[in-house]
Design an enzyme around this catalytic site. Structure first.
Site, PDB file in Angstrom:
ATOM      1  N   ARG A  11       2.070 -17.233   0.710  1.00 15.04           N
ATOM      2  CA  ARG A  11       2.250 -16.187   1.713  1.00 15.04           C
ATOM      3  C   ARG A  11       3.575 -16.420   2.079  1.00 15.04           C
ATOM      4  NH1 ARG A  11       0.759 -17.710   6.269  1.00 15.04           N
ATOM      5  NH2 ARG A  11      -0.050 -19.520   5.823  1.00 15.04           N
ATOM      6  N   LYS A  38      -5.213 -12.431   4.737  1.00 18.70           N
ATOM      7  CA  LYS A  38      -4.927 -13.153   5.851  1.00 18.70           C
ATOM      8  C   LYS A  38      -4.351 -12.079   6.788  1.00 18.70           C
ATOM      9  CE  LYS A  38      -5.846 -17.321   4.983  1.00 18.70           C
ATOM     10  NZ  LYS A  38      -7.175 -17.915   5.661  1.00 18.70           N
ATOM     11  N   HIS A  65     -11.230 -19.743  12.384  1.00 17.74           N
ATOM     12  CA  HIS A  65     -10.601 -20.193  10.800  1.00 17.74           C
ATOM     13  C   HIS A  65     -11.365 -21.437  10.527  1.00 17.74           C
ATOM     14  CE1 HIS A  65      -7.198 -21.474   8.018  1.00 17.74           C
ATOM     15  NE2 HIS A  65      -8.138 -20.841   7.383  1.00 17.74           N
ATOM     16  N   SER A  81      -5.534 -28.122   5.449  1.00 17.86           N
ATOM     17  CA  SER A  81      -5.437 -28.513   4.107  1.00 17.86           C
ATOM     18  C   SER A  81      -5.592 -29.889   3.894  1.00 17.86           C
ATOM     19  CB  SER A  81      -3.946 -28.113   3.394  1.00 17.86           C
ATOM     20  OG  SER A  81      -4.175 -28.506   2.224  1.00 17.86           O
ATOM     21  N   LYS A 105     -12.548 -29.796   4.366  1.00 18.38           N
ATOM     22  CA  LYS A 105     -13.041 -28.976   4.973  1.00 18.38           C
ATOM     23  C   LYS A 105     -14.171 -28.020   3.832  1.00 18.38           C
ATOM     24  CE  LYS A 105     -11.426 -24.788   5.788  1.00 18.38           C
ATOM     25  NZ  LYS A 105     -10.734 -23.551   6.250  1.00 18.38           N
ATOM     26  N   THR A 106     -13.564 -27.772   2.898  1.00 18.19           N
ATOM     27  CA  THR A 106     -14.160 -27.092   1.759  1.00 18.19           C
ATOM     28  C   THR A 106     -15.682 -27.986   1.172  1.00 18.19           C
ATOM     29  OG1 THR A 106     -12.410 -25.701   1.153  1.00 18.19           O
ATOM     30  CG2 THR A 106     -14.056 -26.082  -0.556  1.00 18.19           C
ATOM     31  N   ASP A 127     -14.265 -19.982   4.986  1.00 20.37           N
ATOM     32  CA  ASP A 127     -12.919 -19.723   5.762  1.00 20.37           C
ATOM     33  C   ASP A 127     -12.845 -19.001   6.923  1.00 20.37           C
ATOM     34  OD1 ASP A 127     -10.167 -20.529   5.473  1.00 20.37           O
ATOM     35  OD2 ASP A 127      -9.546 -18.433   4.980  1.00 20.37           O
ATOM     36  N   ARG A 136      -5.168 -20.186  -7.262  1.00 16.43           N
ATOM     37  CA  ARG A 136      -6.418 -19.980  -6.640  1.00 16.43           C
ATOM     38  C   ARG A 136      -7.155 -19.117  -7.238  1.00 16.43           C
ATOM     39  NH1 ARG A 136      -6.694 -21.016  -0.770  1.00 16.43           N
ATOM     40  NH2 ARG A 136      -4.506 -21.607  -0.350  1.00 16.43           N
TER      41      ARG A 136
END
Length: 652
Positions: free
Chosen positions: A170, A315, A334, A352, A356-357, A371, A436
């Site tokens: 981004r 996003k 989020h 990051s 979390k994942t 997410d 990704r």
């Protein structure tokens, strides 16, 4: 005379009789094909698509009373209106289908548009058709990408590997939001805010540039899809793009409509014009590079110029939801979200590297989403229809669900693969570290479809504390939950050729500062209100270091963290005995089954107690300095809530 052969275990009769006049063997095991030409044969190969996402039965369509021809004409008129230039009288002539195919539909539509003057009645653009490739299937988009887009390839597992061009992430410094009377009052502006202003006139210049570029092409891809699985609060979005890769990405990431829902789609609530292959004009006011991502909330539009990174669309829509949902008293989050077999829902927040994942993906629990979520009076709902997973160093052993989700239909961005076998090397960062995979959420075996659940029971804030002074788990009061939610802390390790250096604290308000539209305290107040109304408990879980900072201590074992998360889910920690830490005032359990009790208080694990105290105060100062950005914002007439949040921070 009749002979027989065996094929795949079945006997087929071969008729060698000459009674048919030519003496040629004739296979009479199947009826003759219904085609006279190769083109007709190819047309028989394809049949009408079926819905790809089981959203549930839709109400009877309003279009059911009109003919299919009229329905398609209305659909094309809607798309023509979307692509209308604001300096001409009419929208472009749009026709459905691929310009490279002979059977392209001849139905044409254009619309009048009288909003802006002067009107230009005649231009070359009025002499051409813009072909619309509307809501294509993944297979059709594969064909378009591989045939027409350089850098698109089929990998060994069936995923589509593609390149996002010069931008592989981004561009937050190039994102702009139109500042008008309403947004000036409603949005968060100034220091710490992700919202960089632009005016209406500049937005219209960029919009016109994007629309003109898209209309100059022989074909554009149009996706009509939904955001938010909550049927009462779903948002209709239209994405117009120039690349099949972008269309497939959004097909995966948004919620895919059924045929009935598509027929009744009507006018979208929000439109994205993705002209990322074309740059913005750097001489235009507010532009600082050839890239610009512009959001106009009044017009309900987003324009992308100068970047082909697909994450900008994802996003951008998340930012939209951060604006629209709070206006409906719905909290946008989020976070990851999963649900146990008994219906207990947990939210996972973390930047990051916090896990979390990994922690929200649990084979013993249902995945609601990875997410983006909403928390309404109905419970929680996933905003998206897919997952956007990081792929760098991906392995089957560490992330089996993500590994297995990379198959036909998945978009792989910027990965490197073997030229001959097309096997992907996930450890290769030659193109970017930010590789990704985008895939539909139903590619995850334990995904809950529809992606909705009851009100959360636990709110888990994850921090990878490389300073090594936060406890492995703490139970938070509502005020502490708000404080740490607004702070959005984790720590990154700064490694150099000269050796290990001090950890670097990172703060991201609401664990997603780049995407929020309102002041962070507004989201925090909504979170506390919903937690209080529905009896949710806040937890701070440190997945970082213990026994010393990075380079001296060791990272908390993942097995211990999983046991902590399991104890939160089961309710074990609600009944534990607690003691309070100094400075941060965190409530920590004295014992958890399966975990050495001495590690629960980080001070016990440091051999040098003075070094622990010094590091603890250092981190507390970093929290305090970061929070100064938010102290000037008042909630309520008496400002009591703001003062309560501040009091929940470190005291020293």
């Amino acid at each position: 005379m009749a002979d027989s052969i065996i094929s795949n275990g079945f006997a087929k009769k071969i008729n060698t009789s000459t009674k048919q006049g030519n003496g040629v063997c004739h296979d009479d095991s199947s009826s003759p094909i219904k085609a006279q030409t190769i083109d007709e044969l190819h047309s028989l190969q394809k049949k009408r698509s079926t819905p790809t996402t089981p959203i549930g039965s839709a109400p009877s369509s309003a279009f059911s009373l009109i003919t299919e021809e009229d329905r398609q004409r209305q659909q094309l008129q809607s798309i023509s209106a979307t692509l209308a230039s604001l300096t001409r009288e009419t929208g472009p002539k749009v026709v459905k289908g691929d310009p490279a195919r002979k059977e392209t539909s001849t139905k044409v539509a254009h619309v009048a548009h009288h909003q802006y003057a002067p009107a230009i009645n005649i231009s070359d653009s009025s002499l051409k058709f813009t072909h619309v490739l509307y809501n294509l299937s993944p297979a059709e988009l594969y064909e378009q990408a591989i045939r027409y887009e350089k850098g698109s390839f089929l990998t060994s597992v069936g995923a589509l590997a593609t390149l996002s061009g010069a931008k592989t992430g981004r561009s937050p410094k190039d994102k702009r939001v139109v500042k008008d009377e309403n947004t000036e009052r409603e949005l968060w502006w100034g220091k710490g805010s992700p919202n960089i202003e632009m005016d209406e006139h500049t937005f219209m210049i960029n919009r016109e540039r994007a629309v003109d570029y898209l209309n100059s092409l022989d074909k554009v891809f149009v996706n009509d899809q939904f955001l938010n699985w909550d049927p009462e609060n779903k948002i209709k979005v239209r994405i117009v793009s120039a690349r099949a890769y972008h269309s497939l990405f959004m097909h995966n990431m948004c919620i895919r409509p059924t045929e009935e829902e598509l027929e009744n789609f009507g006018t979208p609530d929000f439109t994205i014009y993705n002209a990322g292959q074309f740059p913005c004009n750097r001489f235009t006011h507010y532009m600082t590079s050839s890239t610009s991502i512009d959001v106009n909330l009044a017009r309900k539009e987003m324009v992308i110029l100068g970047t082909q990174y697909a994450g900008e669309m994802k996003k951008g829509l998340f930012s939209l939801m951060h604006y629209l949902m709070p206006k409906r008293h719905i909290l946008s989050l989020h976070s990851g979200c999963n649900m146990g077999k008994d219906g207990d829902v947990a939210l996972f927040f973390g930047l990051s590297g916090t896990g979390k994942t990994t922690l929200s993906t649990d084979h013993n629990r249902y995945l609601i989403g990875d997410d983006e979520h909403c928390w309404s009076n109905n419970g929680v709902s996933n905003i998206e229809g897919g997952c956007y997973a990081k792929c760098i160093d991906l392995s089957r052993e560490k992330e089996p669900d993500i590994w297995n989700a990379i198959k036909f239909g998945t978009v792989l961005e910027n990965v490197v693969f073997d030229e001959h076998t097309r096997e992907v090397d996930y450890s290769d960062n030659s193109v970017t570290e930010n590789t990704r995979a985008a895939y539909p959420i139903e590619y995850i075996p334990n995904a809950l479809i529809p992606c909705v659940g009851p009100h959360p029971k636990n709110v888990i804030l994850l921090a990878c504390d490389a300073f090594g002074v936060l406890p492995p788990v703490s139970k938070l009061s509502l005020a502490q939950t708000m404080y740490h939610f607004i702070s959005g802390y984790t720590a990154l390790v700064a490694g150099t050729e000269d050796g290990i250096k001090e950890p670097q604290a990172t703060f991201s308000a609401c664990f997603g500062a780049a995407f929020i539209m309102l002041h962070p305290t507004k989201y925090a107040a909504m979170l506390a209100e919903k937690m209080q109304n529905h009896g949710a408990t806040g937890w701070l879980v440190n997945t970082g270091w213990s026994g010393g900072r990075y380079g001296y201590g060791s990272r908390i074992k993942l097995s211990y963290t999983r046991k902590i998360i399991d104890a939160i889910h089961s309710g074990e920690l609600l009944n534990a005995n607690y003691c309070k830490t100094k400075v941060f005032g965190l409530e920590i359990p004295t014992a958890i089954e399966g975990i050495p009790s001495e590690i629960l208080d980080p001070m016990n694990t440091w051999p040098d107690k003075d070094a622990y105290d010094e590091t603890l105060l250092k981190l507390a100062n970093l929290f305090k300095n970061n929070f100064e950005t938010f102290t000037n914002y008042k909630i309520g007439e008496d400002n009591s809530l703001t003062e309560e949040i501040l009091a929940a921070g470190p005291i020293f």
